[in-house]
Enzyme design. Structure first.
Site, PDB file in Angstrom:
ATOM      1  N   HIS A   1      47.079  32.732  43.101  1.00 28.95           N
ATOM      2  CA  HIS A   1      46.219  32.929  44.271  1.00 28.95           C
ATOM      3  C   HIS A   1      45.923  31.625  44.995  1.00 28.95           C
ATOM      4  O   HIS A   1      44.940  31.511  45.714  1.00 28.95           O
ATOM      5  CB  HIS A   1      44.896  33.617  43.909  1.00 28.95           C
ATOM      6  CG  HIS A   1      45.096  34.964  43.306  1.00 28.95           C
ATOM      7  ND1 HIS A   1      45.729  35.976  43.974  1.00 28.95           N
ATOM      8  CD2 HIS A   1      44.777  35.468  42.101  1.00 28.95           C
ATOM      9  CE1 HIS A   1      45.788  37.042  43.193  1.00 28.95           C
ATOM     10  NE2 HIS A   1      45.232  36.756  42.045  1.00 28.95           N
TER      11      HIS A   1
ATOM     12  N   ARG B   1      34.736  24.911  56.701  1.00 30.27           N
ATOM     13  CA  ARG B   1      35.161  23.499  56.604  1.00 30.27           C
ATOM     14  C   ARG B   1      36.583  23.392  57.131  1.00 30.27           C
ATOM     15  O   ARG B   1      37.185  24.396  57.496  1.00 30.27           O
ATOM     16  CB  ARG B   1      35.130  23.079  55.136  1.00 30.27           C
ATOM     17  CG  ARG B   1      35.934  24.072  54.295  1.00 30.27           C
ATOM     18  CD  ARG B   1      36.194  23.627  52.903  1.00 30.27           C
ATOM     19  NE  ARG B   1      36.659  24.704  52.065  1.00 30.27           N
ATOM     20  CZ  ARG B   1      37.910  25.135  51.998  1.00 30.27           C
ATOM     21  NH1 ARG B   1      38.848  24.577  52.748  1.00 30.27           N
ATOM     22  NH2 ARG B   1      38.246  26.127  51.198  1.00 30.27           N
TER      23      ARG B   1
ATOM     24  N   LYS C   1      30.662  35.407  48.829  1.00 26.58           N
ATOM     25  CA  LYS C   1      31.640  36.324  49.407  1.00 26.58           C
ATOM     26  C   LYS C   1      30.991  37.691  49.658  1.00 26.58           C
ATOM     27  O   LYS C   1      31.351  38.370  50.615  1.00 26.58           O
ATOM     28  CB  LYS C   1      32.836  36.489  48.467  1.00 26.58           C
ATOM     29  CG  LYS C   1      33.762  35.278  48.413  1.00 26.58           C
ATOM     30  CD  LYS C   1      35.008  35.604  47.593  1.00 26.58           C
ATOM     31  CE  LYS C   1      35.675  34.370  47.013  1.00 26.58           C
ATOM     32  NZ  LYS C   1      36.640  33.704  47.842  1.00 26.58           N
TER      33      LYS C   1
END
Ligand code: ADP
Length: 664
Positions: A235, A292, A116
């Protein structure tokens, strides 16, 4: 086009890929672990290769073994699905080296988005807007803490290698920082083998809006509209929809262009998703790119009329994009609800079980069910506890939402706890109907979604009592299942040995309620929750027709693993009868909080044996079903001993430690 592909996955996504491949005339190879020998995906594929024992790291995560299976069966390409090896750059590279096409982006694109932090650096350069925060290499805790203090709380710690909400912690004040950092690092290390963190400003009311992008080999890129995935627990997404409510054409274009720019910045190919946080004022920030297919891709398929798996196969075999940007049309509105074996009343803890009874709603142009399980299958500790994805479509959001509610009420699952009634309550809640969504939705509307308000109880208890009585009269009487005209089937009070006043105890809303029902012919007078309610009703099959003080309504009564769910227009109510001789069977024992919530592995012992701890101090961390669970001190006291060491496997329900509470 490929002749044959191997699907390096299991469950619903493996089945989903096989369906499209079959339609396109492409042969399929499944892989399976010992636990999946008889699984649906194995049954659906043309061929299947055994790859190892149940734990994913000994089967579905073993790239070499999967590649060997592809070579043995002469598959031209491997579709990785999502999860497992889908974002594993090393695996994608090895496939390419062995001459097997990896149905996904080129290896450098996976690598670029695999971290990230690195992804943020690339996006920063490409001019894509980022959430303010720190994404550097220096991982000194003091530096991370200083960044958080400088930015101001709340902040969000995220595993740079993270995914699926793991390794992520909100931090609301500087006192919480160290514990949160340690926990996030541990979770990240155990899930991703890496504990690097980034720190972000925590936005308090954002929406999660993501764009489906596709790029072909000539470098052309387009976006297929967006999905709003704001409704999340831990989340993680539970209900997704497309298009995002309230999205203007101008903002869609701006965000869509930004998403395509993000993809092109890393030379993307195939299907990808660019995730943004959309703030209340319309500002949007890049969050990450998933290289993906996403779990929630069906909602995009429903509104665009395209098959995204087909697009993936076309592009991976060298074809151009099937549509140009201006040819992409959005029609209607779609929702996806993820049906899980999990307990919403127990912090959404995953559960295991046997799907003793499974009856999805009937599929149509409006209703689609993507699943990888059949009746009798096991939801085991080894894999994700998702049972199915229920996808609905209609011309407008309002109508699609009505479809969602009725399809949820028709879904029958027995043998395990599920989130069906939670989803129904969410889908029928006023703020969701009015599309007032943001990522804090579930926490903010807890009382409403969980029907915790007293007025819900007052309304639901009499109906639940009536439903139960009618159900018992329908099922318990002699000859009830044989002769539909038998007087024993009648719900009226004339039955010979039936008392005219019934007393029952219903467990509903986490409590036992004493209820008295007086039956006068077809009228029922219910005394419950301190109130008298007069009602009439009839149960026909599983449809409950009822009338309460002149208000007629229809509900659906579903038997569940441990009782009933009554689906009403205003929400679902889950209850069971507490029988007088057994009492409440599942009352938690004294030390219940100190037992393993399910089968899992001990990760860390956090308290000193014999040392004094405050109430709520974390004592032990275990990992189960890919999540960390922290066992906390029930009161002030001390740990007399731990029964296990880190790395030990424990069974669900096992006592983990001996805790001595302080004397009052
Ligand atoms: P993962 O890869 O683990 O799924 P993401 O980075 O995609 O993690 O974030 C998952 C969810 O966490 C988002 O959909 C959003 O709800 C929440 N989230 C992430 N970053 C922030 C932030 N900076 N502020 C508020 N919420 C956030």
């Amino acid at each position: 086009m490929f002749n044959k592909i191997l699907i390096a996955n299991r469950g619903e996504i493996a089945c989903r890929v096989i369906k499209t491949a079959r339609r396109m005339g492409v042969a399929t190879v499944a892989v399976y672990s010992d636990a999946d020998r008889d699984a649906l995906h194995v049954r659906m594929a043309d061929e299947a290769i055994h790859i190892g024992p149940p734990p994913a790291r000994e089967s579905y995560l073993l790239g070499e073994r999967i590649l060997a299976a592809a070579l043995t069966t002469h598959a031209d390409a491997i579709h990785p699905g999502y999860g497992f090896l889908s974002e594993n750059a090393a695996f994608a590279r090895t496939c390419a080296e062995q001459g097997v096409v990896f149905i996904g982006p080129p290896t450098p694109a996976i690598e670029a988005m695999g971290s990230k932090s690195a992804a943020k650096r690339i996006m920063e350069e490409a001019g894509v807007p980022l959430v303010p925060g720190y994404h550097g290499d220096d991982q000194d805790p003091a530096l991370l803490r200083a960044c958080a203090e400088e930015m101001g709380y709340p902040v969000l710690l995220k595993a740079t290698a993270g995914g699926g909400g793991k390794g992520m912690r909100q931090v609301w004040s500087s006192e919480e920082f160290d514990e949160a950092l340690a926990a996030a690092r541990r979770e990240s290390l155990s899930s991703f083998g890496d504990d690097n963190m980034l720190v972000e400003k925590y936005l308090t009311k954002p929406r999660h809006v993501e764009f489906q992008v596709f790029c072909d080999n000539a470098g052309n890129g387009i976006y297929l509209a967006e999905r709003d995935c704001s409704v999340q627990r831990r989340h993680q997404k539970v209900i997704e929809e497309a298009p995002a409510p309230g999205m203007s054409d101008a903002l869609r274009q701006e965000m869509g262009d930004s998403a395509v720019k993000a993809a092109q910045a890393i030379d993307y190919r195939g299907a990808g998703t660019v995730e943004f946080l959309l703030d209340e004022d319309g500002t949007f920030y890049f969050m990450e790119m998933n290289t993906r297919l996403q779990v929630e891709h069906p909602v995009t398929e429903m509104i665009t009329g395209q098959d995204l798996v087909e697009w993936q196969l076309l592009i991976a075999s060298g074809e151009p994009l099937p549509l140009a940007q201006e040819e992409v049309r959005i029609h209607g509105h779609a929702f996806e609800a993820r049906i899980y074996a999990e307990d919403p009343d127990n912090d959404f803890l995953p559960v295991t079980g046997n799907l003793a009874f499974l009856q999805p709603p009937e599929e149509s142009t409006h209703v689609r069910v993507d699943t990888g399980v059949r009746q009798g299958d096991e939801i085991s500790v080894f894999y994700d506890p998702m049972i199915a994805k229920l996808i609905v479509w209609d011309e407008s959001r309002e109508r699609a939402l009505q479809r969602l509610a009725s399809a949820l009420a028709e879904y029958r699952i027995g043998g395990t706890v599920t989130n069906l009634d939670f989803l129904y309550n969410l889908a029928t809640s006023r703020p969701f109907v009015e599309a007032e969504v943001d990522t804090g939705f579930i926490d903010k509307h807890r009382e409403l979604i969980f029907h915790e308000r007293h007025q819900d109880l007052e309304r639901e208890l009499p109906l639940a009592a009536l439903a139960l009585l009618l159900y018992k009269q329908q099922h318990d009487g002699p000859g009830s299942s044989v002769d539909p005209w038998s007087p024993w089937r009648s719900s009226n009070a004339w039955r010979l040995n039936e008392p005219h006043t019934h007393r029952l105890t219903l467990h509903c809303h986490q409590q036992d309620h004493e209820i008295e029902v007086e039956q006068r012919h077809s009228l029922y007078i219910v005394h419950a929750a301190g109130r008298e309610t007069q009602l009439q009703g009839e149960l026909v099959g599983d449809i409950l027709h009822m009338e309460v003080e002149g208000h007629r309504q229809r509900g659906t009564l579903a038997r569940t693993h441990d009782g009933f769910t009554l689906y009403l227009p205003a929400g679902a109510c889950h209850f069971h009868e507490v029988l007088p001789d057994t009492g409440e069977a599942d009352a938690p024992g004294a030390g219940a909080g100190l037992a393993a919530p399910m089968n899992g592995t001990i990760v860390a012992l956090l308290a000193e044996v014999g040392g004094a701890v405050e109430a709520d101090t974390p004592l032990l961390v275990m990992e189960a079903m890919k999540m960390e669970h922290t066992i906390r001190a029930p009161t002030a006291g001390k740990v007399a001993s731990f029964f296990y060491q880190p790395g030990d496997l424990v069974d669900g329900g096992a006592e983990l430690l001996d805790f001595t509470a302080d004397e009052e």
